[in-house]
Design an enzyme around this catalytic site. Structure first.
Site, PDB file in Angstrom:
ATOM      1  N   TYR A 219       0.827  -1.211   0.000  1.00 30.58           N
ATOM      2  CA  TYR A 219       0.000   0.000   0.000  1.00 30.58           C
ATOM      3  C   TYR A 219       0.857   1.254   0.000  1.00 30.58           C
ATOM      4  CZ  TYR A 219      -4.079  -2.799   0.142  1.00 30.58           C
ATOM      5  OH  TYR A 219      -5.046  -3.690  -0.199  1.00 30.58           O
ATOM      6  N   HIS A 368       2.213  -8.829 -10.198  1.00 38.09           N
ATOM      7  CA  HIS A 368       2.676  -8.107 -11.382  1.00 38.09           C
ATOM      8  C   HIS A 368       1.545  -7.271 -11.964  1.00 38.09           C
ATOM      9  CE1 HIS A 368       6.341 -10.598 -11.346  1.00 38.09           C
ATOM     10  NE2 HIS A 368       6.854  -9.628 -12.103  1.00 38.09           N
TER      11      HIS A 368
END
Lengths: 540, 279, 185
Positions: A219, A368
């Site tokens: 985050y 990814h």
């Protein structure tokens, strides 16, 4: 920009240089593990590359970009000079030294422990010290962000802090909280083992401390992208931010709910029982809330922009949006990838489903897509947006920028969609050479090649990105002055301290961390796991 | 027309109270819900299905007791003749790192030199070179000879006459002796299938690359010996002994499993490869 | 760029945000509800067995010594498979399990972190030195399944895998000591 341009540019170029190098390594890795490269690439080189790729993308690209962008926001959103610029430069050089130490250790083959370090596999102490220096540099940045906002609030009593700065400081506070875990693991366990001061290591404790960092770090990477969603994209689209309050609430919810959830990275681990695993699963479901709120708020903001440009009907506003602008295009593409990646995240959190995908290619595909895809494409868009301010020059044409963004999106989808599929088939992670003679594994081969093709497209996009920024330094066109930050539909006049600072939230985070991590860590103090022998990547 | 309701703008601390109150209630409530469900309700309900009382189920969910709150624990049975008595504890590793090569040299003069040479270059094909060998590897083999985990008509008696400290000293002495640093390319061939086995292993046969353990810095098992420059005959003999099960002191059969799958040609090829000094 | 002001009342904005938040809340409740439901009615759990064991002495004696590894059927009829994950193989390399019976897998490591999954099943756990990793499952299809090591454990990680042979009941025959080995094919 009050002479912070060089500081920002320095950080960004370190970040993007690491990114470009890591992109090359990534494609090499994909080739080696595909049927096309089946006889190439010793495990020593492959896992050295995996370590370098991970460190560069997850620690260098991110930390330096976020620091550079943070300094930019502190100066432009607050419209005042950066406090402690000497410290900022000191932090930069500290970080650069750290990167050099770590990269040299990896290159010597003395740090093939992957970027998630797997004690008792233990690397050269220079590797860990290098990363410690990078983290220390980022802590300097955190303090400067907090000080900058505090100074501004003192000079502007009772005023709501600009949302972009509020978001940046939320990120800094979250980073300070989350790095405690990995710092404790390195300082108290891994570095002593690496130096030979201890011969065994409590692996359960080290994994738990690392998990403390593991979720909020993603985050930390994500919040700048969301900062762009809330404060840059609505302006670029020609509209307004639907709700400033929702923006603040989003960043607060990330701060609160991204920290006490790291154990979902240990869902399949034996050192914790399902009691605390369930609690952290429950808390993880709540960290989906700010993303879901953001999707609504930003879509509504875009709808405003579209309708202001003449869009009619339920969906007509989508067509009229200025998709030719890179920031707008990137936001749209990021949202598509966020949809897929976010869904994958919810799957990972449900431990019944997690059992099907843990440590398979699904996980690799997930991060990814969500990080390399949604987040990094916004890093590109942010760079494109603010580079004119940093260099005083304008892009000659947005076409190469758009092309680069489209290539990144297409490459990311082509690379990660087969990977998700292969993960569901059971393809496992971190393999230098698959046994393509096995019939099950042979069936995976074609999809691995498709992923490789996606990776090649990404590499082209990465090179184009660097080129787009590099040519801007020599562009003949001077920068066009235009406003950067979005206004809210109803700009806030007064906000409660809860939405203008982090005192209350820090207390609640403390409560959450004690509840979520108190017992899991305490159990190692009361009853340590029997130590595992240290396996050093340097021959004694 | 834009309408803004005209109302007095409250001071931040007044605006703050509901936030403090409701956010604390919300987060506290979520925490309590999570703890109640995860630590109490789920384990107790699951425990009933497994015939566990509530206390046991909750303790298992917290990790205070082993076992799942949803299943009874299997009973465990134990026999055992261990294949090696060596335990790599912190104490053993301390003994090794504190070992004295000079005391080791004295012992070597008495006992080892007639077969293994003063510098670790052995006198005949049946005796392994020990120069520059891993100290931990020598320690383990001597210890295993002492305890009978590995047998050899000569070495068993030799090892039984040494105590633990002497074993460590001897190991440290030979480990400190320099290797000859041969020029492998002039001495040996590196046929592609052998290089492949060394560098890539054979995933089809579950064979990891030899280099994954036997190369310096590989971070494999502590007792892994260095193979580079070792005598061909000795390597062949050991691989064959592992393959037949005659030598059994590799923990968990790591070498037995690998060696039993190698062909004779591969065994000879690997021995020649390492003999030439390839690492 | 235009800075035109859209005409939306602040209350309307708040109203739409609250409506959306309500929808988000329903989604959150639904996700949690499903997890709770499967936990309470089907016993779906993440691996939950906190059992410490010394990795340095695993091979000496006790449950994970070499001769005790593999599948055994206890006197109570319970099937337990004990497996060691080590650099760079599983011991035993082939694990026989019965079809459609509860099986308990117990794994440990004498050295570094490993992990397993069994393709096509819900078996997935980390194997952490210092702990016994335990999972309970039922194998529904009779087949030879792949059990790779799925966590980086060193340079030989890519070659580390085992086979799980799921045998139909008529072929799953324990010997007098309760042990079951893989059928030779």
């Amino acid at each position: 920009m009050r002479n912070a341009e060089r500081l920002c540019l320095a950080h960004f170029w370190v970040a993007f240089a690491a990114f470009a190098g890591a992109a090359v390594l990534g494609v090499w890795q994909m080739w080696v593990r595909s049927p096309l490269g089946a006889q190439v690439g010793s495990p020593g080189h492959y896992f050295m590359s995996v370590t370098a790729h991970g460190v560069a993308m997850a620690y260098v690209l991110t930390t330096f970009f976020i620091m550079g962008f943070g300094y930019f926001v502190a100066v432009t959103a607050l419209d005042r000079p950066l406090p402690g610029k000497v410290w900022a430069w000191a932090g930069f050089w500290l970080g650069v030294i750290g990167v050099v130490l770590a990269v040299l250790a990896i290159g010597r083959g003395e740090a093939t422990v992957l970027f998630t370090f797997y004690p008792p596999l233990t690397a050269s102490v220079w590797f860990y010290l290098g990363l410690v220096l990078v983290v220390a540099a980022s802590w300097i940045w955190c303090v400067l962000m907090i000080v900058a906002m505090a100074d501004w609030k003192r000079e502007n009593p009772g005023q709501p802090a600009p949302l972009a700065m509020f978001a940046t400081v939320a990120n800094a506070v979250m980073w300070l909280w989350t790095t405690v875990g990995v710092a404790a693991e390195l300082v108290f366990q891994v570095i002593p083992a690496s130096l030979g001061l201890v011969q065994t290591i409590d692996v359960g404790l080290s994994r738990t401390l690392f998990s403390w960092t593991l979720h909020a770090i993603v985050y930390f990477w994500l919040l700048p992208a969301y900062t762009a969603f809330y404060t840059l994209a609505p302006r670029a689209a020609g509209g307004r931010l639907y709700s400033d309050t929702m923006g603040r609430l989003t960043f607060i919810l990330f701060l609160v709910y991204s920290l006490p959830v790291g154990m979902h990275h240990l869902m399949m681990d034996p050192e914790h029982g399902n009691g605390l695993k369930f609690l952290q699963t429950l808390l993880t479901v709540f960290v989906t809330v700010p993303t879901l709120l953001t999707i609504f708020t930003i879509t509504a903001s875009f709808e405003i922009a579209g309708r202001l440009r003449g869009g009619r009907g339920a969906f007509g506003w989508i067509r009229t949006l200025p998709w030719h602008r890179p920031m707008v295009l990137a936001t749209g593409l990021a949202f598509v990838m966020l949809g897929f990646g976010g869904f994958g995240g919810i799957v990972n959190n449900g431990y019944g489903m997690n059992a099907m995908v843990h440590n398979t290619s699904w996980v690799t595909a997930h991060f990814h897509l969500i990080f390399g895809g949604s987040v990094v494409i916004m890093y590109f868009a942010i760079a494109y947006e603010i580079w004119p301010r940093l260099t005083g020059r304008e892009h000659l044409s947005p076409a190469p920028l758009r092309l680069q963004l489209w290539l990144w999106f297409i490459g990311m989808m082509v690379m990660t969609v087969p990977w998700h599929w292969l993960g569901l088939q059971g393809q496992w992670r971190r393999v230098a050479n698959f046994n393509y003679a096995d019939p099950i594994i042979a069936g995976w081969g074609p999809w691995v090649i498709v992923s490789l093709a996606g990776g090649v497209i990404l590499l082209i996009s990465a090179m184009l990105f660097v080129r787009n920024l590099a040519v801007l330094h020599r562009s003949p066109a001077p920068a066009v002055a235009r406003p950067l930050y979005a206004l809210a539909v109803h700009p806030p006049q007064r906000v409660p301290a809860a939405l203008n600072g982090f005192g209350l939230w820090n207390i609640l985070v403390l409560v959450l961390m004690v509840a979520a991590y108190g017992w899991p860590i305490l159990q190692f103090v009361i009853d340590p796991s029997p130590g595992a022998i240290v396996h050093r990547t340097q021959w004694p | 027309m834009t309408e803004h309701r005209q109302q007095p703008i409250s001071e931040p601390h007044v605006l703050d109270q509901p936030w403090r109150l409701w956010s604390s209630i919300a987060i506290g409530g979520i925490l309590l819900l999570g703890i109640l469900l995860g630590v109490v309700i789920i384990p107790v309900v699951q425990g009933r299905g497994a015939g566990l009382d509530a206390y046991t189920a909750i303790c298992r969910a917290l990790g205070i007791l082993p076992g799942s709150p949803a299943q009874p624990q299997p009973s465990t049975q134990f026999p055992a003749t261990p294949v090696s008595q060596v335990v790599w504890t912190a104490d053993v590793l301390q003994i090794l790192s504190n070992a004295d090569p000079r005391r080791g040299y004295e012992k070597v003069q008495e006992v080892c030199v007639s077969c293994h040479g003063e510098k670790g270059d052995s006198v005949g094909p049946d005796f392994p070179h020990l120069a520059g060998q891993s100290g931990a590897a020598i320690y383990k083999q001597l210890y295993d000879y002492r305890t009978g985990s590995r047998t050899n008509p000569m070495m068993t008696d030799v090892a039984k006459a040494l105590d633990e400290k002497a074993i460590a000293d001897v190991a440290a002495y030979y480990a400190a002796q320099p290797k000859r640093n041969l020029n492998p390319r002039s001495l040996g061939e590196s046929p592609p299938n052998i290089v492949q086995l060394v560098e890539l292993g054979d995933p089809n046969r579950n064979i990891p690359p030899c280099a994954a353990c036997h190369r310096a810095g590989a971070a494999g098992p502590i007792e892994t010996p260095i193979l580079s420059e070792q005598r061909t005959e000795y390597l062949v003999a050991q691989l064959k002994a592992y393959a037949s099960g005659e030598r059994r002191n590799d923990v968990y059969g790591r070498m037995r499993t690998i060696a039993s799958q190698l062909t004779d040609a591969e065994i000879n090829g690997l021995a020649a490869y390492y003999r030439a000094g390839f690492k | 760029m235009s800075d035109a002001h859209p005409e939306i009342h602040e209350r309307r904005i708040l109203g739409t945000e609250l409506l959306w938040s309500f929808g988000v809340g329903v989604l959150v409740a639904a996700i949690l509800g499903m997890i709770l439901f499967t936990a309470l009615t089907m016993g779906v759990n993440p691996p939950s067995n906190v059992e410490r064991i010394d990795p340095k002495t695993l091979h000496l004696a006790g449950e994970f010594s070499e001769e005790n590894l593999g599948t055994t059927v206890g006197p109570d009829g319970r099937v337990t498979a004990r497996v060691i994950a080590t650099q760079f193989m599983f011991v035993p390399r082939c694990i026989a399990v019965p079809q459609r019976r509860l099986v308990t897998l117990r794994l440990s490591s004498p050295d570094v972190i490993h992990g397993i999954l069994v393709t096509g099943t819900n078996v997935n756990t980390m194997v952490v030195p210092g702990y016994v990793a335990q999972v309970h499952t039922e194998f529904t299809r009779s087949a030879d399944l792949l059990m790779p090591c799925h966590e980086y454990c060193g340079l030989g990680h890519s070659e580390m895998w085992a086979t799980v042979q799921v045998l139909p009941n008529d072929q799953f025959k324990p010997g007098p000591d309760g042990r079951v080995s893989c059928a030779q094919r």
